[in-house]
Design a protein around this motif. Structure first.
Motif, PDB file in Angstrom:
ATOM      1  N   PRO A 155      38.126 -41.460   2.848  1.00  0.00           N
ATOM      2  CA  PRO A 155      39.026 -41.797   1.737  1.00  0.00           C
ATOM      3  C   PRO A 155      38.297 -41.606   0.393  1.00  0.00           C
ATOM      4  O   PRO A 155      37.069 -41.674   0.334  1.00  0.00           O
ATOM      5  N   ALA A 156      39.064 -41.377  -0.657  1.00  0.00           N
ATOM      6  CA  ALA A 156      38.498 -41.038  -1.972  1.00  0.00           C
ATOM      7  C   ALA A 156      37.447 -42.034  -2.449  1.00  0.00           C
ATOM      8  O   ALA A 156      36.386 -41.628  -2.937  1.00  0.00           O
ATOM      9  N   ALA A 157      37.708 -43.332  -2.322  1.00  0.00           N
ATOM     10  CA  ALA A 157      36.751 -44.330  -2.813  1.00  0.00           C
ATOM     11  C   ALA A 157      35.439 -44.252  -2.032  1.00  0.00           C
ATOM     12  O   ALA A 157      34.353 -44.320  -2.617  1.00  0.00           O
ATOM     13  N   ARG A 158      35.530 -44.090  -0.728  1.00  0.00           N
ATOM     14  CA  ARG A 158      34.312 -44.001   0.089  1.00  0.00           C
ATOM     15  C   ARG A 158      33.596 -42.692  -0.170  1.00  0.00           C
ATOM     16  O   ARG A 158      32.367 -42.630  -0.206  1.00  0.00           O
ATOM     17  N   ARG A 159      34.355 -41.616  -0.357  1.00  0.00           N
ATOM     18  CA  ARG A 159      33.759 -40.312  -0.688  1.00  0.00           C
ATOM     19  C   ARG A 159      32.931 -40.428  -1.956  1.00  0.00           C
ATOM     20  O   ARG A 159      31.809 -39.931  -2.020  1.00  0.00           O
ATOM     21  N   ALA A 160      33.471 -41.120  -2.963  1.00  0.00           N
ATOM     22  CA  ALA A 160      32.741 -41.302  -4.219  1.00  0.00           C
ATOM     23  C   ALA A 160      31.445 -42.068  -3.980  1.00  0.00           C
ATOM     24  O   ALA A 160      30.395 -41.732  -4.551  1.00  0.00           O
ATOM     25  N   GLN A 161      31.498 -43.089  -3.118  1.00  0.00           N
ATOM     26  CA  GLN A 161      30.281 -43.847  -2.798  1.00  0.00           C
ATOM     27  C   GLN A 161      29.260 -42.966  -2.083  1.00  0.00           C
ATOM     28  O   GLN A 161      28.063 -43.028  -2.384  1.00  0.00           O
ATOM     29  N   LEU A 162      29.721 -42.161  -1.153  1.00  0.00           N
ATOM     30  CA  LEU A 162      28.816 -41.287  -0.409  1.00  0.00           C
ATOM     31  C   LEU A 162      28.191 -40.236  -1.320  1.00  0.00           C
ATOM     32  O   LEU A 162      27.000 -39.941  -1.206  1.00  0.00           O
ATOM     33  N   VAL A 163      28.990 -39.669  -2.215  1.00  0.00           N
ATOM     34  CA  VAL A 163      28.450 -38.677  -3.153  1.00  0.00           C
ATOM     35  C   VAL A 163      27.375 -39.325  -4.021  1.00  0.00           C
ATOM     36  O   VAL A 163      26.288 -38.769  -4.200  1.00  0.00           O
ATOM     37  N   GLU A 164      27.653 -40.510  -4.524  1.00  0.00           N
ATOM     38  CA  GLU A 164      26.659 -41.200  -5.353  1.00  0.00           C
ATOM     39  C   GLU A 164      25.412 -41.537  -4.533  1.00  0.00           C
ATOM     40  O   GLU A 164      24.287 -41.380  -5.010  1.00  0.00           O
TER      41      GLU A 164
ATOM     42  N   TRP B 143      19.548 -43.862   8.059  1.00  0.00           N
ATOM     43  CA  TRP B 143      20.684 -44.288   7.230  1.00  0.00           C
ATOM     44  C   TRP B 143      21.835 -44.830   8.066  1.00  0.00           C
ATOM     45  O   TRP B 143      22.900 -45.131   7.548  1.00  0.00           O
ATOM     46  N   ARG B 144      21.614 -44.984   9.361  1.00  0.00           N
ATOM     47  CA  ARG B 144      22.652 -45.409  10.297  1.00  0.00           C
ATOM     48  C   ARG B 144      23.346 -46.703   9.864  1.00  0.00           C
ATOM     49  O   ARG B 144      24.542 -46.861  10.057  1.00  0.00           O
ATOM     50  N   SER B 145      22.631 -47.625   9.280  1.00  0.00           N
ATOM     51  CA  SER B 145      23.250 -48.908   8.908  1.00  0.00           C
ATOM     52  C   SER B 145      24.084 -48.813   7.625  1.00  0.00           C
ATOM     53  O   SER B 145      24.767 -49.764   7.269  1.00  0.00           O
ATOM     54  N   PHE B 146      24.042 -47.671   6.956  1.00  0.00           N
ATOM     55  CA  PHE B 146      24.762 -47.513   5.691  1.00  0.00           C
ATOM     56  C   PHE B 146      25.995 -46.624   5.786  1.00  0.00           C
ATOM     57  O   PHE B 146      26.789 -46.564   4.846  1.00  0.00           O
ATOM     58  N   MET B 147      26.115 -45.872   6.892  1.00  0.00           N
ATOM     59  CA  MET B 147      27.250 -44.958   7.022  1.00  0.00           C
ATOM     60  C   MET B 147      27.539 -44.690   8.487  1.00  0.00           C
ATOM     61  O   MET B 147      26.678 -44.867   9.337  1.00  0.00           O
ATOM     62  N   THR B 148      28.761 -44.275   8.730  1.00  0.00           N
ATOM     63  CA  THR B 148      29.184 -43.974  10.100  1.00  0.00           C
ATOM     64  C   THR B 148      28.765 -42.552  10.479  1.00  0.00           C
ATOM     65  O   THR B 148      28.434 -41.730   9.613  1.00  0.00           O
ATOM     66  N   GLU B 149      28.831 -42.272  11.767  1.00  0.00           N
ATOM     67  CA  GLU B 149      28.531 -40.915  12.229  1.00  0.00           C
ATOM     68  C   GLU B 149      29.511 -39.911  11.631  1.00  0.00           C
ATOM     69  O   GLU B 149      29.131 -38.796  11.275  1.00  0.00           O
ATOM     70  N   GLU B 150      30.769 -40.297  11.505  1.00  0.00           N
ATOM     71  CA  GLU B 150      31.782 -39.428  10.909  1.00  0.00           C
ATOM     72  C   GLU B 150      31.452 -39.134   9.439  1.00  0.00           C
ATOM     73  O   GLU B 150      31.598 -38.003   8.965  1.00  0.00           O
ATOM     74  N   GLU B 151      30.986 -40.144   8.714  1.00  0.00           N
ATOM     75  CA  GLU B 151      30.600 -39.946   7.309  1.00  0.00           C
ATOM     76  C   GLU B 151      29.387 -39.033   7.207  1.00  0.00           C
ATOM     77  O   GLU B 151      29.322 -38.169   6.321  1.00  0.00           O
TER      78      GLU B 151
END
Length: 108
Positions: free
Chosen positions: A24-33, A84-92
Motif C-alpha cells: 500500500p502507498a503508505a507502507r511503500r513510502a516507509q520502505l522507500v525511506e 532486516w527480517r524483523s522490520f519487513m515481510t518477505e513480500e515487502e
C-alpha cells in the motif's frame, strides 16, 4: 480440462505469482525511506556504493532475486550487513528487490 492444458496454464501463471505485490502507498513510502536512509547509510545515499556494494540495476543484474532477498532478510554474518527480517515481510523484501533491479524510486 486435459493435463497438457492445465500444465500450460500453470506455466503461464507461475511467473505472475512470483512477482511481488506492491505494498500500500503508505507502507511503500516507509520502505522507500528505509532503503534510502537506512540502507543508504552503508550502500550510499544514492545507492551507488560505500561500505556496502552498489544497489543499482547494473550492479544487481544477473543476481538471483532469491539470493538478494535472503541477504536482506537474514543479513550477512561477519559483515556489517544486518538482518532486516524483523522490520519487513518477505513480500515487502521481494518488492524492494524488484524495485532495486528496475531502479529504486526516489520518493513515494
Amino acid at each position: 480440462m486435459n493435463c497438457k492444458r492445465l500444465l500450460a496454464l500453470a506455466a503461464t501463471a507461475f511467473p505472475l505469482a512470483a512477482l511481488a505485490a506492491e505494498p500500500p502507498a503508505a507502507r511503500r513510502a516507509q520502505l522507500v525511506e528505509m532503503v534510502r536512509q537506512d540502507c543508504g547509510s552503508c550502500h550510499g545515499m544514492t545507492l551507488r556504493g560505500g561500505l556496502g556494494p552498489p544497489l543499482l540495476p547494473a550492479a544487481l543484474a544477473g543476481k538471483p532475486e532469491a539470493a538478494l532477498e535472503a541477504v536482506i532478510l537474514n543479513g550477512r554474518p561477519g559483515t556489517p550487513m544486518p538482518p532486516w527480517r524483523s522490520f519487513m515481510t518477505e513480500e515487502e523484501v521481494r518488492w524492494i528487490v524488484e524495485s532495486l533491479k528496475k531502479g529504486f524510486p526516489r520518493e513515494q
